[in-house]
Design an enzyme around this catalytic site. Structure first.
Site, PDB file in Angstrom:
ATOM      1  N   GLY A 280       0.822  -1.214   0.000  1.00 28.38           N
ATOM      2  CA  GLY A 280       0.000   0.000   0.000  1.00 28.38           C
ATOM      3  C   GLY A 280       0.845   1.249   0.000  1.00 28.38           C
ATOM      4  O   GLY A 280       2.053   1.188  -0.240  1.00 28.38           O
ATOM      5  N   ASN A 281       0.200   2.383   0.252  1.00 30.33           N
ATOM      6  CA  ASN A 281       0.940   3.651   0.328  1.00 30.33           C
ATOM      7  C   ASN A 281       0.309   4.534   1.403  1.00 30.33           C
ATOM      8  O   ASN A 281      -0.695   4.165   2.003  1.00 30.33           O
ATOM      9  CB  ASN A 281       0.967   4.338  -1.043  1.00 30.33           C
ATOM     10  CG  ASN A 281      -0.422   4.689  -1.514  1.00 30.33           C
ATOM     11  OD1 ASN A 281      -1.084   5.536  -0.945  1.00 30.33           O
ATOM     12  ND2 ASN A 281      -0.892   3.993  -2.550  1.00 30.33           N
ATOM     13  N   ARG A 282       0.918   5.683   1.628  1.00 29.52           N
ATOM     14  CA  ARG A 282       0.540   6.500   2.789  1.00 29.52           C
ATOM     15  C   ARG A 282      -0.616   7.463   2.543  1.00 29.52           C
ATOM     16  O   ARG A 282      -0.943   8.258   3.418  1.00 29.52           O
ATOM     17  CB  ARG A 282       1.755   7.310   3.245  1.00 29.52           C
ATOM     18  CG  ARG A 282       2.776   6.471   4.011  1.00 29.52           C
ATOM     19  CD  ARG A 282       4.013   7.276   4.308  1.00 29.52           C
ATOM     20  NE  ARG A 282       3.701   8.585   4.851  1.00 29.52           N
ATOM     21  CZ  ARG A 282       4.461   9.664   4.710  1.00 29.52           C
ATOM     22  NH1 ARG A 282       5.587   9.589   4.030  1.00 29.52           N
ATOM     23  NH2 ARG A 282       4.110  10.808   5.238  1.00 29.52           N
ATOM     24  N   SER A 283      -1.224   7.441   1.380  1.00 30.28           N
ATOM     25  CA  SER A 283      -2.283   8.420   1.114  1.00 30.28           C
ATOM     26  C   SER A 283      -3.496   8.198   2.027  1.00 30.28           C
ATOM     27  O   SER A 283      -3.991   7.079   2.153  1.00 30.28           O
ATOM     28  CB  SER A 283      -2.707   8.305  -0.353  1.00 30.28           C
ATOM     29  OG  SER A 283      -3.764   9.186  -0.586  1.00 30.28           O
TER      30      SER A 283
END
Ligand code: CTP
Length: 385
Positions: free
Chosen positions: A194-197
């Site tokens: 995933g990512n931090r958004s």
């Protein structure tokens, strides 16, 4: 037609709010009166219900919070203090706390109460939060004293309401698709890449578009922020789901790709949880479809396509300009992610809006204010300007 919440609090000026209700209804707005218990000692709720042709609500219905404007006239010293401190002890104060759109308040009270440092501080807190204050005016007060404390005239308040509700009508009734959040690509049945958004910027854009009268669909990828009522939300947790739902709506009037879509995903996600053992786990990643570029290929005349780019410094800005051309995007919102205080998962942002004919740098501001600037540009593009 806009939806206006008309809050009325206790005070002799409450009777003047009847005239304000009448002016707002005559301007074509849908007015919902909400009286504080104190107001009902001065005026009857039935008077407002008759003028607005709708009943005073009894509960905090979600659609109320999504109104276009909240006006509180008159605003008593007591309710002003409650708003400044976030108290929610009646329907009006609850509504004011849950509501996120523009707000206009018309204080009215005894002049000494208005001049008291406590009231001044409370008024300053509201102003800092973006609430617009009108009045109080100087004049003879109900108690026969002279001073600043009279509620502004209903006609003057109605003019400010018109200005706050006005602006371009370019988005009214238009279909707007906004993607927000960050996709999660499964490695097995429990793990993902995933990512931090957080989705905060995309949700702010969706809310602002809704406030301007658009029909908004939010394609939500694992949001870390709450979504207010009034938006049509479709969950799109993976890049593949986001691709499917976005391309199904490729003909929308406006598409804003604010989501952080994974560029790569595990080529062969496991169908069960991988057991831990001593060996290394090598994962092959395959590229995902660039949805924005695909939308650019399918774009139709008159449509406005907005992309985001997260990169570092001046070199990143130059590559964002090139990205806008390559992906056939009308407006590219550039975020400098080299700064820890803005961008990913932060309250604030500092963006450069890149259009074919120029650029606009927005100084560090809340994501809601950045959304206002982005929607202003979208409206200008829809109007061909
Ligand atoms: N985007 C997309 N589909 C993808 C990846 C990105 O639609 N598979 C969209 C994002 O929503 C965003 C824009 O494309 O609007 C970001 O472009 P991208 O080329 O991914 O830029 P960055 O990730 O910022 O940078 P890089 O050039 O390093 O990829």
């Amino acid at each position: 037609m806009a939806s206006v919440l008309l809050g009325v609090t206790g005070g002799i000026a409450a009777y003047k709010a009847c005239e304000l209700a009448r002016l707002l209804v005559r301007a074509g707005h849908e007015v919902t009166p909400v009286l504080s218990p104190g107001a009902e000692r001065f005026v009857a709720a039935q008077t407002f219900e008759a003028l607005a042709r709708r009943p005073q609500p009894r509960d905090l219905y979600p659609h109320l919070v999504a109104a276009d404007l909240l006006v509180i006239a008159p605003l008593s010293a007591n309710t002003l203090a409650k708003l400044a401190h976030g108290l929610a002890d009646n329907l009006l104060t609850q509504l004011a706390l849950a509501y996120r759109g523009p707000a206009l308040v018309a204080p009215a009270m005894n002049a000494r109460m208005w001049e008291h440092p406590a009231t001044r501080a409370n008024a300053a807190v509201l102003r800092e939060r973006g609430v617009e204050l009108i009045g109080p005016e100087e004049g003879e007060l109900a108690e026969g004293e002279w001073g600043a404390g009279r509620m502004s005239e209903p006609a003057a308040i109605a003019v400010r309401c018109a200005a706050l509700l006005g602006g371009s009508a370019a988005l009214r009734g238009r279909s707007v698709v906004v993607t927000a959040g960050g996709t999660r690509e499964p490695l097995d049945t429990v793990r993902y890449l995933g990512n931090r958004s957080s989705g905060r910027m995309g949700v702010a854009v969706a809310v602002e578009a809704r406030r301007r009268g658009a029909d908004v669909t939010l394609l939500a990828a694992n949001l870390g922020v709450a979504v207010p009522a009034g938006l049509d939300v479709v969950a799109t947790p993976t890049a593949a789901e986001l691709e499917r739902e976005a391309l199904a709506r490729a003909s929308a009037d406006v598409i804003v790709m604010a989501a952080a879509v994974a560029d790569y995903r595990p080529a062969r996600p496991l169908a069960a949880k991988r057991k831990k053992d001593a060996s290394a786990w090598a994962v092959e990643l395959e590229p995902t479809v660039d949805i924005l570029a695909e939308l650019g290929r399918r774009r139709r005349d008159g449509q406005v396509l907005v992309g985001f780019a997260a990169d570092e410094g001046e070199a990143g800005l130059a590559s964002a300009r090139e990205k806008r051309r390559r992906k056939r995007v009308d407006l590219l919102v550039f975020n400098d992610v080299s700064r820890p205080d803005i961008g990913f998962d932060a309250e604030d942002n500092e963006v450069t809006l890149i259009r074919p004919d120029g650029e606009l740098r927005i100084a560090k501001a809340s994501k809601s204010l950045c959304a206002v600037a982005i929607l202003d540009q979208i409206e200008a593009l829809l109007e061909g300007g």
